[in-house]
Scaffold this active site. Structure first.
Site, short mmCIF file in Angstrom:
data_model
loop_
_atom_site.label_atom_id
_atom_site.label_comp_id
_atom_site.label_asym_id
_atom_site.label_seq_id
_atom_site.Cartn_x
_atom_site.Cartn_y
_atom_site.Cartn_z
N ARG A 1 93.61 -82.37 -3.16
CA ARG A 1 93.35 -82.51 -1.73
C ARG A 1 94.41 -83.41 -1.09
O ARG A 1 94.83 -84.40 -1.66
CB ARG A 1 91.97 -83.15 -1.49
N VAL B 1 80.46 -93.95 -2.80
CA VAL B 1 79.02 -94.16 -2.89
C VAL B 1 78.31 -92.84 -3.15
O VAL B 1 78.66 -91.81 -2.59
CB VAL B 1 78.48 -94.81 -1.59
N SER C 1 86.04 -99.46 4.11
CA SER C 1 86.28 -98.35 3.18
C SER C 1 87.40 -98.67 2.20
O SER C 1 88.39 -99.31 2.56
CB SER C 1 86.64 -97.09 3.97
N SER C 2 87.24 -98.16 1.00
CA SER C 2 88.30 -98.30 -0.02
C SER C 2 89.55 -97.50 0.37
O SER C 2 90.63 -97.72 -0.19
CB SER C 2 87.79 -97.83 -1.38
N VAL D 1 81.61 -85.40 -3.68
CA VAL D 1 81.78 -84.65 -4.92
C VAL D 1 80.51 -84.60 -5.77
O VAL D 1 80.19 -83.55 -6.35
CB VAL D 1 82.97 -85.22 -5.73
N GLY E 1 73.98 -87.26 10.54
CA GLY E 1 72.70 -87.68 9.96
C GLY E 1 71.62 -86.64 10.21
O GLY E 1 71.82 -85.67 10.97
N TYR F 1 91.58 -91.19 8.80
CA TYR F 1 90.35 -91.93 8.50
C TYR F 1 90.67 -93.32 7.99
O TYR F 1 90.07 -94.32 8.42
CB TYR F 1 89.54 -91.16 7.46
N ASP G 1 71.35 -93.47 16.30
CA ASP G 1 72.02 -92.33 15.68
C ASP G 1 72.09 -91.18 16.66
O ASP G 1 71.16 -90.97 17.45
CB ASP G 1 71.26 -91.88 14.41
#
Length: 342
Positions: A294, A189, A135-136, A203, A51, A159, A46
């Site tokens: 957004r 998540v 990712s979705s 959120v 993080g 992204y 990392d």
């Protein structure tokens, strides 16, 4: 957390794991699981750009834990991190759709160049398998609900592009070099250790932070947009199962990782307010503030987890309501601890 051994009877003490982005939200929860169940080695790579060292402090007492402070954009750091590793969990990335819209260059650099470096390092080190965070957002403008893995649309943000390119690269490295992979498309998540601060905070921690402070949470749009909110332990479960699966048909595949249930932002805000009001009754009177939509957001998201159930034997344990209860408790406990020691 983590009272369920998702690895079954597998002896983790004989396995060595690398978690890139291990100081982040998802990564540090994954590290916690591996160490709790006696993994032989758990190494974290990392650079602490997103993080936090505090997420790793509890692990310093484990002899099997190792930290490498480095950057996935540096190939030498990646090669050093994979030495002697059996399984790579690649969680390191620069998340957030809004951030990618503001700074597409850095998002591209981290998420594509960094991912390619990890593929090269893993190939050269002959790791057994890479499980990576997809990712979705890859579904883009596809309106089909629920989302199924083989039906995607055009990306709606830089992204989303980077995460789709990851999937393409992983598949090519399997076909050309035989590197085993499993990609997990995460759906919204949430859970303990998720950062509530900053412009790009997710959120749920943002709502919790506002409600605890008796401030009106800001809901983007009219609040009718919905998501398949996924508790962190379900995500850890999917990662462990993916890493250790012996099903030859399950590898070199992409899977949705979610609970499979739709919740609107309005419903989410009410659930959180009701739960926090049990701790502080005054929170029940806090109202919601509605802002503009957004850029890059989709109206609705709901995952099909049929493929993951069938091939990975993934059956998530925690509903959104159960996950929110655990999450709220962790934030309240942390707040109490801060008050005691401040």
């Amino acid at each position: 957390m983590y009272n369920i051994p998702y690895h079954g009877e597998k002896d983790l003490s004989k396995c060595s794991f690398l978690v890139t982005g291990g100081a982040g939200f998802i990564g540090s929860n994954l590290v916690a699981y591996l160490l709790k169940f006696g993994a032989g080695k758990v190494r974290v790579l990392d650079n602490f750009s997103t993080g936090f060292m505090k997420n790793l402090e509890e692990f310093s007492f484990y002899s099997s834990f190792e930290l490498i402070e480095g950057d996935i954009r540096n190939l030498d750091d990646c090669k050093r991190a994979v030495e002697g590793i059996n399984i790579v969990f690649h969680e390191a990335a620069l998340g957030s759709v809004p951030r990618s819209i503001e700074d597409p260059i850095t998002t591209n650099d981290v998420n594509i160049k960094g991912f390619l470096n990890m593929l090269i390092a893993s190939k050269d080190a002959k790791v057994q398998r890479m499980v990576y965070a997809a990712s979705s957002s890859t579904y883009g403008d596809c309106n089909h609900l629920p989302k199924v893995e083989d039906k995607i649309g055009k990306p709606l943000s830089p992204y989303a592009i980077t995460k789709y390119v990851n999937e393409l690269y992983a598949d090519v490295f399997n076909r050309l070099y035989g590197l085993e992979y499993i990609g997990l498309r995460y759906f919204n998540v949430f859970g303990p250790k998720q950062n509530p601060d900053g412009a790009y905070a997710a959120v749920i921690p943002k709502f919790i932070s506002s409600l605890i402070a008796h401030e009106e949470p800001i809901i983007n749009g009219d609040g009718k947009n919905s998501r398949d909110f996924t508790y962190i332990e379900n995500v850890v479960q999917a990662n462990i199962i993916a890493a250790l699966s012996k099903n030859s048909f399950a590898v070199n595949q992409i899977y949705n990782v979610a609970y499979g249930e739709q919740t609107s932002l309005n419903e989410l805000a009410i659930l959180l307010r009701d739960q926090l009001a049990q701790v502080d009754p005054d929170i029940a009177g806090v109202h919601f503030n509605y802002g503009k939509e957004r850029n890059g957001d989709i109206p609705h998201s709901l995952a099909s987890i049929v493929k993951a159930k069938h091939l990975l034997d993934y059956f998530p344990y925690f509903s959104i309501k159960e996950g929110l209860q655990e999450t709220v408790k962790s934030y309240v406990d942390e707040l109490k601890a801060v008050k005691v020691y401040s």
